[in-house]
Design an enzyme around this catalytic site. Structure first.
Site, PDB file in Angstrom:
ATOM      1  N   GLY A 203       0.832  -1.199   0.000  1.00 54.47           N
ATOM      2  CA  GLY A 203       0.000   0.000   0.000  1.00 54.47           C
ATOM      3  C   GLY A 203       0.864   1.246   0.000  1.00 54.47           C
ATOM      4  O   GLY A 203       2.063   1.169  -0.242  1.00 54.47           O
ATOM      5  N   ASN A 204       0.251   2.374   0.238  1.00 58.03           N
ATOM      6  CA  ASN A 204       1.012   3.624   0.305  1.00 58.03           C
ATOM      7  C   ASN A 204       0.340   4.554   1.310  1.00 58.03           C
ATOM      8  O   ASN A 204      -0.703   4.232   1.866  1.00 58.03           O
ATOM      9  CB  ASN A 204       1.124   4.262  -1.079  1.00 58.03           C
ATOM     10  CG  ASN A 204      -0.232   4.574  -1.656  1.00 58.03           C
ATOM     11  OD1 ASN A 204      -0.933   5.455  -1.186  1.00 58.03           O
ATOM     12  ND2 ASN A 204      -0.638   3.796  -2.656  1.00 58.03           N
ATOM     13  N   ARG A 205       0.956   5.711   1.524  1.00 56.63           N
ATOM     14  CA  ARG A 205       0.536   6.579   2.628  1.00 56.63           C
ATOM     15  C   ARG A 205      -0.517   7.608   2.240  1.00 56.63           C
ATOM     16  O   ARG A 205      -0.796   8.522   3.007  1.00 56.63           O
ATOM     17  CB  ARG A 205       1.763   7.290   3.200  1.00 56.63           C
ATOM     18  CG  ARG A 205       2.737   6.308   3.832  1.00 56.63           C
ATOM     19  CD  ARG A 205       4.011   7.000   4.254  1.00 56.63           C
ATOM     20  NE  ARG A 205       3.762   8.095   5.164  1.00 56.63           N
ATOM     21  CZ  ARG A 205       4.640   9.035   5.444  1.00 56.63           C
ATOM     22  NH1 ARG A 205       5.807   9.032   4.857  1.00 56.63           N
ATOM     23  NH2 ARG A 205       4.349   9.987   6.294  1.00 56.63           N
ATOM     24  N   SER A 206      -1.122   7.479   1.087  1.00 58.18           N
ATOM     25  CA  SER A 206      -2.105   8.483   0.683  1.00 58.18           C
ATOM     26  C   SER A 206      -3.370   8.392   1.552  1.00 58.18           C
ATOM     27  O   SER A 206      -3.938   7.317   1.717  1.00 58.18           O
ATOM     28  CB  SER A 206      -2.476   8.272  -0.789  1.00 58.18           C
ATOM     29  OG  SER A 206      -3.459   9.199  -1.152  1.00 58.18           O
TER      30      SER A 206
END
Ligand code: CTP
Length: 398
Positions: A203-206
């Site tokens: 995933g990512n931090r958005s």
């Protein structure tokens, strides 16, 4: 405009007298609703004289007029200053034991709370949780200012100046030009999750804040909005169609389906560039021999480039985002320019990330490029301010 000015029981209540004057001088009808404790600091006569309206604190006063419902229903804006720790707690738990909290439950208009309390109370996990709850429900809670408090102590907890509260409150109800009326806009927001097994994902931090701000701004300017929401950590705005998507593939399908009749598509979501080749159906176990696994990744479809090159609708404006850190190969803007040329979108919103900038905060600083990499606008401020600047740039393309 009909404004309710709630006043809770804190020493800063005296500053609300000035706030009341400012709102009245700006031509608004203001009904003051103090709590019983607030009247210990500033008396009923002051509020009645300056507002020109009756002042009640309890739900059992003016029962014939059903004040506990009527005041909230007729309000077009509710401002509470100061909002004490106790008021925040009662509002967060939905209590209705006095006229102010009953009004907060009934009101469907924008609500701004301006907290003021001692630093310890503001920083207590209970207050932090109450503020987070209220914000997640769409209530606007100002951060208090840092400075001298009641005693000799200093720290965050001071009520912002009345001018600043009035400005923030009136900005919530500023009427926007309805320049997106009749337009359908599709916005992707958040960050995709690419599964590895049933419990793990890439995933990512958005957080999705900028995409959600774009959806809210477009709605306020009259657009029909489809928000393709990938794992948002913020609440979605009312009045927009929300289509949930978990992975890049789901997001692609949802965006393409909605984009068929869209005037504008904005790809604000952070989409994974790679995903694990296979997502296994049972949980991966730790290798008993201590050998770390090697994961095979495959490239995902670049949804933005695909939309830009394919043009599902001939006159569609396609907008992309580029979150860049800058590196030895080039600055944030140089990378942005190269991306604008590569992606083929009509507009590319470039922002610098890393070092606490961009992700998870409410502020943003962007440069908007056209498809040839030429700067067409810049904007900095809250994500709502940036969102409106992006729509201004989009409107110039029609
Ligand atoms: N994007 C997309 N599909 C992908 C990856 C990205 O539609 N599979 C979109 C994003 O929504 C964003 C834009 O492309 O609008 C920029 O994404 P970014 O990851 O910065 O672009 P990349 O081409 O992957 O460039 P980089 O090498 O910097 O990662």
């Amino acid at each position: 405009m009909r404004i309710v000015l709630g006043v809770a029981g804190g020493i800063a209540a005296y500053k609300s007298v000035l706030l009341l004057r400012l709102l009245r001088e700006a031509g608004h009808e203001v009904r003051v609703v103090p709590t019983r404790a607030a009247l210990e600091f500033v008396g009923r006569a002051t509020w009645e004289a300056l507002s020109g309206q009756p002042v009640t604190t309890d739900v059992f006063e003016d029962v014939d007029q059903v004040a506990h419902v009527a005041v909230g229903k007729s309000a077009e804006l509710v401002v509470v200053a100061p909002a004490t720790a106790d008021l925040l707690a009662r509002a967060a738990t939905g209590q209705a034991d006095d006229l102010l909290t009953a009004t907060l439950l009934v009101a469907r208009c924008p609500v701004l709370l301006a907290p003021a309390m001692h630093t310890e109370m503001w920083e207590h996990p209970a207050t932090v949780a109450n503020v987070a709850t209220l914000r997640s429900r769409g209530v606007h809670v100002l951060d208090p200012e840092a400075g001298r408090l009641t005693g000799a102590d200093t720290g965050p907890g001071r009520l912002p100046e009345p001018e600043a509260i009035a400005r923030a409150a009136l900005a919530l109800v500023a009427t926007r030009p309805q320049d997106l009326t009749g337009r359908h806009v599709v916005i992707s927001a958040g960050g995709t999750r690419e599964p590895l097994d049933p419990v793990r994902f890439f995933g990512n931090r958005s957080s999705g804040r900028q995409g959600v701000a774009l959806a809210r701004a477009a709605r306020d300017r009259g657009a029909r909005v489809t928000l393709v929401a990938a794992n948002l950590t913020v609440a979605t705005p009312s009045g927009v169609d929300v289509v949930p998507a978990e992975t890049g593939a789901e997001l692609r399908d949802a965006v393409r389906a909605a984009a068929k009749d869209a005037d504008v598509v904005v790809m604000a979501a952070a989409v994974a560039d790679y995903r694990p080749r296979t997502a296994v159906e049972t949980k991966l176990k730790k290798s008993p021999d201590g050998v770390a696994p090697v994961l095979e990744l495959v490239e995902t479809v670049d949804i933005l480039a695909e939309l830009a090159h394919e043009r599902l609708r001939a006159d569609q404006v396609v907008v992309g985002f580029a979150a860049e850190t800058g590196d030895a190969a080039g600055s944030v803007l140089e990378h942005g320019r190269a991306k604008a040329l590569r992606k083929g979108a009509d507009l590319l919103v470039v922002n610098a990330v890393g070092g606490g900038r961009g992700f998870g905060t409410d502020a943003n600083d962007v440069t908007i490029l056209d498809g040839r990499g030429v700067v067409v606008a810049t904007s900095s401020g809250t994500k709502d301010v940036v969102a409106h600047a992006i729509w201004d740039a989009v409107l110039l393309r029609f």
